[in-house]
Design an enzyme around this catalytic site. Structure first.
Site, PDB file in Angstrom:
ATOM      1  N   CYS A 341       0.846  -1.202   0.000  1.00 15.28           N
ATOM      2  CA  CYS A 341       0.000   0.000   0.000  1.00 15.28           C
ATOM      3  C   CYS A 341       0.876   1.244   0.000  1.00 15.28           C
ATOM      4  O   CYS A 341       1.343   1.677   1.050  1.00 15.28           O
ATOM      5  CB  CYS A 341      -0.928  -0.001   1.211  1.00 15.28           C
ATOM      6  N   CYS A 344      -0.322   4.202   2.277  1.00 17.73           N
ATOM      7  CA  CYS A 344      -0.138   4.030   3.719  1.00 17.73           C
ATOM      8  C   CYS A 344       1.323   4.161   4.119  1.00 17.73           C
ATOM      9  O   CYS A 344       1.671   4.885   5.054  1.00 17.73           O
ATOM     10  CB  CYS A 344      -0.652   2.664   4.158  1.00 17.73           C
ATOM     11  N   ASP A 345       2.189   3.430   3.426  1.00 22.38           N
ATOM     12  CA  ASP A 345       3.564   3.265   3.884  1.00 22.38           C
ATOM     13  C   ASP A 345       4.563   4.183   3.195  1.00 22.38           C
ATOM     14  O   ASP A 345       5.711   4.291   3.647  1.00 22.38           O
ATOM     15  CB  ASP A 345       3.991   1.809   3.683  1.00 22.38           C
TER      16      ASP A 345
END
Length: 526
Positions: A341, A344-345
């Site tokens: 992701c 997200c990261d």
């Protein structure tokens, strides 16, 4: 600091406070501390029930706690909770200030009864759409139970902590100094990990349910659509799902859902869930299907928890999951440099060199997004040309910090000291191997249908997808399927919703053409 519309909305929300709330900050002379001071002062000026002071001297600066006057520390934000986390701050204010929680009374009671001391710390990124659910769940638990406290930590702001703990994926949750979980977790999931008897109690409760007319397995767009269409027919409808929303929860930008110009995955899922709740649909969360079988005319679904459900018709809408590379190092470094992701990261790799594997729309979009955060992106595609839309390719090639390598097969992800430090790929034209030094590898090579539990039960394609007919029916009478788990050629949210509706109508047509009275009586008696 807040724009006029958000400030006006927040001021309205704060009118719901029933008791005083303190914002107590720990600040230094840095720019982020000044931003935090401005935000907290602005909030305090909106309500006479909110006070602000910067008298604290916590090790993390800037940070602030939200609590009642003279109360122990319960909720702390080590970072400025804007972006996706602004809602977490609003809810922390409201719940600490006595505003009722939108949580079932039995769940609140379960949290109250948790024994022991629990101090949670959650490392997040402000661009992560999964992080707020974890933060909000742990904040809520902290308000309910005096033995629970929670600190949200912005990983981009506290890079030294992130590197020391080798955190390379968010959200990452620590409990009493030990890693507790990683990735999106719902409130029931968190409680279930703490209350070990909850799984058996829930399984026993589910097994006692009367047979359904239509049972949907899966809570993504296809499952939600199927449940609504089925329920509107006035029949007993249930949904059993591991997580509501499925892959959509991991999708940031949605710009092709007709009638909605743009939205985000979690917002669309929240709207879907509210729509489902407006009907008489029995929703069973945190349950993964393990086995499908026929008992007379009835279809039975056995869950991994041990629970069993019976229904006249079943619609399978279990969706798909990220496809893995299957190379050495991938599983070893998952969460420690290997990620799926980018939204997200990505912020955890600020200024670093990362790789994206995959040249389809997902891979190219990931590379474009990451290019604005990291130092350099290397995109690796197995085929001899990128497969993404032309407009995305044009944007990709305009970026100066992106390198595109085509005709390359990733053969290994390497690492040292517990985290990724590079990858190896083979040039398919020359057979030569090359090494790329990277701190992170984002895998974007498509999806795999969640049908492992169905092998040998219904007919699957060579790709593991469920074969269906024009009514959504499978090879097993009474069992239908919809969405990404099936052979439909285009895996899109809007397609999945339409397929869910079709499967529900197909299931209803099946019900009215069959007599189940004797089987239902036998099943109920058992």
């Amino acid at each position: 600091m807040l724009d006029a519309n958000i400030a006006a909305q927040l001021k309205t929300y704060l009118q719901n406070l029933k008791r005083p709330v303190e914002l107590v900050a720990s600040l230094d002379d840095g720019n982020k501390s000044q931003e935090m001071r401005e935000l907290l002062q602005e909030i305090a000026e909106m309500s006479d029930k909110v006070s602000f002071s910067d008298a604290e001297n916590d090790a993390r600066k800037p940070s602030f706690r939200v609590n009642q006057p003279n109360g122990q520390e319960k909720i702390r934000f080590a970072g400025i909770p804007m972006g996706h986390e602004f809602t977490s701050l609003v809810l922390a204010l409201l719940h600490t200030g006595g505003h009722p929680m939108k949580t079932e009374p039995e769940v609140i009671e379960q949290i109250k009864n948790l024994e022991g001391e629990y101090h949670f710390e959650t490392y997040i990124s402000l661009s992560c759409q999964n992080c707020p659910e974890v933060v909000q769940a742990l904040n809520l638990m902290s308000v309910i139970n005096p033995n629970i406290s929670h600190t949200m930590i912005d990983g981009a702001l506290y890079q030294e902590e992130v590197e020391a703990k080798q955190i390379m994926a968010v959200p990452t949750v620590y409990l009493n100094g030990q890693q507790f979980g990683q990735g999106r977790m719902t409130l029931p999931e968190i409680i279930g990990k703490l209350d070990t008897g909850a799984i058996k109690r829930e399984a026993d409760k589910i097994s006692q349910k009367a047979p359904f007319d239509v049972l949907i397995v899966g809570g993504g767009p296809a499952g939600a659509s199927a449940s609504i269409y089925a329920s509107r027919k006035g029949i007993r409808t249930g949904i059993v799902a591991e997580r509501f929303g499925g892959q959509v929860m991991d999708t940031l930008a949605i710009e092709n859902f007709i009638s909605i110009k743009e939205t985000e995955g979690p917002k669309l899922v929240a709207a879907l869930e509210e729509h489902v709740k407006s009907y008489d649909i029995d929703v069973m969360h945190l349950q993964r299907a393990a086995k499908l079988s026929k008992n007379g005319q009835m279809v039975e679904v056995e869950l991994e928890s041990g629970a069993k459900l019976s229904s006249k018709a079943v619609i399978i809408a279990t969706g798909a999951r990220w496809r893995e590379l299957g190379v050495p190092g991938e599983s070893e470094y998952r969460g420690h440099g290997v990620a799926y992701c980018p939204h997200c990261d990505g912020p955890l790799f600020k200024g670093k060199h990362v790789a994206v594997i995959g040249g389809g729309n997902s891979g190219v979009e990931a590379a474009i997004d990451l290019a604005g955060i990291v130092g350099h992106v290397t995109l690796i595609e197995y085929a001899d040309q990128l497969k993404a839309d032309a407009v995305l390719q044009k944007r990709l090639h305009s970026l100066s910090n992106v390198t595109v390598i085509i005709g390359a097969q990733t053969t290994e992800i390497t690492g040292a000291d517990g985290k990724v430090n590079g990858l190896v790929y083979r040039d398919r034209a020359t057979e030569e191997s090359h090494v790329v030094d990277v701190a992170g590898v984002f895998v974007q090579i498509g999806l795999i249908p969640n049908t492992d539990w169905l092998k040998g039960t219904i007919e699957l394609s060579k790709y593991g997808e469920i074969e269906i007919d024009s009514h959504g029916a499978t090879s097993l009478p009474g069992v239908f399927a919809a969405g990404d788990v099936t052979t439909i050629p285009y895996k899109q949210i809007i397609m999945a919703m339409g397929e869910g509706a079709r499967a529900a109508l197909g299931a209803f047509d099946y019900l009215i053409r069959n007599d189940f009275e004797d089987d239902v009586k036998k099943d109920a008696a058992a």
